[in-house]
Design an enzyme around this catalytic site. Structure first.
Site, PDB file in Angstrom:
ATOM      1  N   HIS A 186       0.828  -1.220   0.000  1.00 52.35           N
ATOM      2  CA  HIS A 186       0.000   0.000   0.000  1.00 52.35           C
ATOM      3  C   HIS A 186       0.858   1.264   0.000  1.00 52.35           C
ATOM      4  CE1 HIS A 186       0.341  -0.821   4.381  1.00 52.35           C
ATOM      5  NE2 HIS A 186       0.310   0.488   4.503  1.00 52.35           N
ATOM      6  N   ASN A 233     -27.031   7.753  -6.302  1.00 52.08           N
ATOM      7  CA  ASN A 233     -28.392   8.258  -6.386  1.00 52.08           C
ATOM      8  C   ASN A 233     -28.419   9.754  -6.014  1.00 52.08           C
ATOM      9  OD1 ASN A 233     -30.680   8.801  -4.150  1.00 52.08           O
ATOM     10  ND2 ASN A 233     -31.559   7.728  -5.893  1.00 52.08           N
ATOM     11  N   CYS A 250     -31.497   3.566 -10.726  1.00 49.29           N
ATOM     12  CA  CYS A 250     -32.564   3.298  -9.754  1.00 49.29           C
ATOM     13  C   CYS A 250     -33.914   3.824 -10.239  1.00 49.29           C
ATOM     14  CB  CYS A 250     -32.212   3.946  -8.419  1.00 49.29           C
ATOM     15  SG  CYS A 250     -31.914   5.715  -8.559  1.00 49.29           S
TER      16      CYS A 250
HETATM   17  C1  LIG Z   1     -27.362  -2.396  -6.910  1.00 45.65           C
HETATM   18  C2  LIG Z   1     -26.545  -1.456  -6.060  1.00 45.65           C
HETATM   19  C3  LIG Z   1     -26.065  -0.298  -6.611  1.00 45.65           C
HETATM   20  C4  LIG Z   1     -25.316   0.609  -5.831  1.00 45.65           C
HETATM   21  N1  LIG Z   1     -24.866   1.753  -6.408  1.00 45.65           N
HETATM   22  C5  LIG Z   1     -24.234   2.663  -5.639  1.00 45.65           C
HETATM   23  C6  LIG Z   1     -23.810   3.878  -6.223  1.00 45.65           C
HETATM   24  O1  LIG Z   1     -23.948   4.137  -7.434  1.00 45.65           O
HETATM   25  N2  LIG Z   1     -23.183   4.775  -5.421  1.00 45.65           N
HETATM   26  C7  LIG Z   1     -22.982   4.550  -4.082  1.00 45.65           C
HETATM   27  O2  LIG Z   1     -22.457   5.421  -3.407  1.00 45.65           O
HETATM   28  N3  LIG Z   1     -23.349   3.374  -3.506  1.00 45.65           N
HETATM   29  C8  LIG Z   1     -23.970   2.436  -4.257  1.00 45.65           C
HETATM   30  N4  LIG Z   1     -24.349   1.240  -3.697  1.00 45.65           N
HETATM   31  C9  LIG Z   1     -24.043   0.995  -2.269  1.00 45.65           C
HETATM   32  C10 LIG Z   1     -22.561   0.644  -2.063  1.00 45.65           C
HETATM   33  O3  LIG Z   1     -22.231  -0.537  -2.820  1.00 45.65           O
HETATM   34  C11 LIG Z   1     -22.275   0.431  -0.574  1.00 45.65           C
HETATM   35  O4  LIG Z   1     -22.420   1.667   0.103  1.00 45.65           O
HETATM   36  C12 LIG Z   1     -20.906  -0.164  -0.320  1.00 45.65           C
HETATM   37  O5  LIG Z   1     -20.712  -0.280   1.080  1.00 45.65           O
HETATM   38  C13 LIG Z   1     -19.792   0.677  -0.922  1.00 45.65           C
HETATM   39  O6  LIG Z   1     -18.540   0.089  -0.596  1.00 45.65           O
HETATM   40  P1  LIG Z   1     -17.162   0.654  -1.206  1.00 45.65           P
HETATM   41  O7  LIG Z   1     -17.198   2.138  -1.090  1.00 45.65           O
HETATM   42  O8  LIG Z   1     -16.123   0.037  -0.316  1.00 45.65           O
HETATM   43  O9  LIG Z   1     -17.036   0.143  -2.590  1.00 45.65           O
HETATM   44  C14 LIG Z   1     -25.052   0.313  -4.456  1.00 45.65           C
HETATM   45  C15 LIG Z   1     -25.502  -0.900  -3.939  1.00 45.65           C
HETATM   46  C16 LIG Z   1     -26.236  -1.769  -4.724  1.00 45.65           C
HETATM   47  C17 LIG Z   1     -26.717  -3.067  -4.116  1.00 45.65           C
END
Ligand SMILES: Cc1cc2nc3c(=O)[nH]c(=O)nc-3n(C[C@H](O)[C@H](O)[C@H](O)COP(=O)(O)O)c2cc1C
Length: 178
Positions: free
Chosen positions: A70, A122, A155
């Site tokens: 890292h 969203n 969505c």
């Molecule tokens: C179908 C689906 C779509 C998602 N799209 C988004 C998105 O566009 N933006 C976002 O902030 N979180 C989105 N999420 C929620 C994130 O995946 C979630 O907050 C996750 O903990 C993010 O982890 P990361 O930041 O470590 O990748 C989505 C979840 C699902 C199930």
């Protein structure tokens, strides 16, 4: 140039394939850091094939005993790009949380490489005052944002929050590296 591309768990993660491909074809070395949630939307194999590099997900894997990955990845980067960036990763960076590979590398890259963040979420999430405060706080600290656009979102809502166009993201990165 060495670009570190962070890919997080947004439905827009599939666009990271195009971003990786375009930046690689422009002659850059792209190292991809994929979050666990990001891997639910796009496979490491896709990003590995397009970048021609190993995709990093597990911080504790430590495949090269002579280095702490890292830190070496952070030092190697000429630019860090997070696209798409979730509300979650923006919140984590803004609050100094380093609990996975991507957030830890971004923490370690402070002062070494510019960090560009392209949010995708969203509209209600994007307009949430907490998210906006996090964006403002990071902007004040020198992090750069590539604004999401208004569009019909996955969505079904119509509003701001769609990942900026790949063309714009590639353009911003290209100009920043000059
Ligand atoms: C179908 C689906 C779509 C998602 N799209 C988004 C998105 O566009 N933006 C976002 O902030 N979180 C989105 N999420 C929620 C994130 O995946 C979630 O907050 C996750 O903990 C993010 O982890 P990361 O930041 O470590 O990748 C989505 C979840 C699902 C199930």
């Amino acid at each position: 140039m060495n670009i570190l591309l962070g890919v997080t768990g947004s439905i827009a993660a599939y666009k990271a394939a195009e971003i990786t491909s375009r930046l690689t074809k422009l002659g850059h070395n792209v190292d991809v850091l994929l979050t666990e949630s990001g891997s639910r939307f796009i496979t490491p194999l896709t990003l590995q094939t397009l970048s021609k590099n190993k995709v990093y997900m597990d911080m504790f894997e430590e495949i090269t005993p002579s280095e702490v990955k890292h830190i070496s990845l952070a030092k190697k980067a000429d630019l860090v790009l997070i696209a798409p960036a979730t509300a979650n990763i923006i919140g984590k960076i803004a609050h100094g949380i380093a609990d996975d590979f991507l957030s830890t590398v971004v923490m370690a890259a402070a002062g070494l490489a510019p960090v560009y963040i392209a949010p995708a979420m969203n509209t209600n999430m994007y307009e949430n005052p907490i998210v906006q405060e996090n964006i403002q706080s990071l902007t004040d600290r020198g992090y750069r944002f590539i604004e999401p656009k208004a569009s019909l979102l996955a969505c079904g809502d119509l509003g701001k929050g769609a990942l900026a166009d790949v063309d714009e993201i590639v353009d911003v990165v290209t100009k920043a590296l000059k």
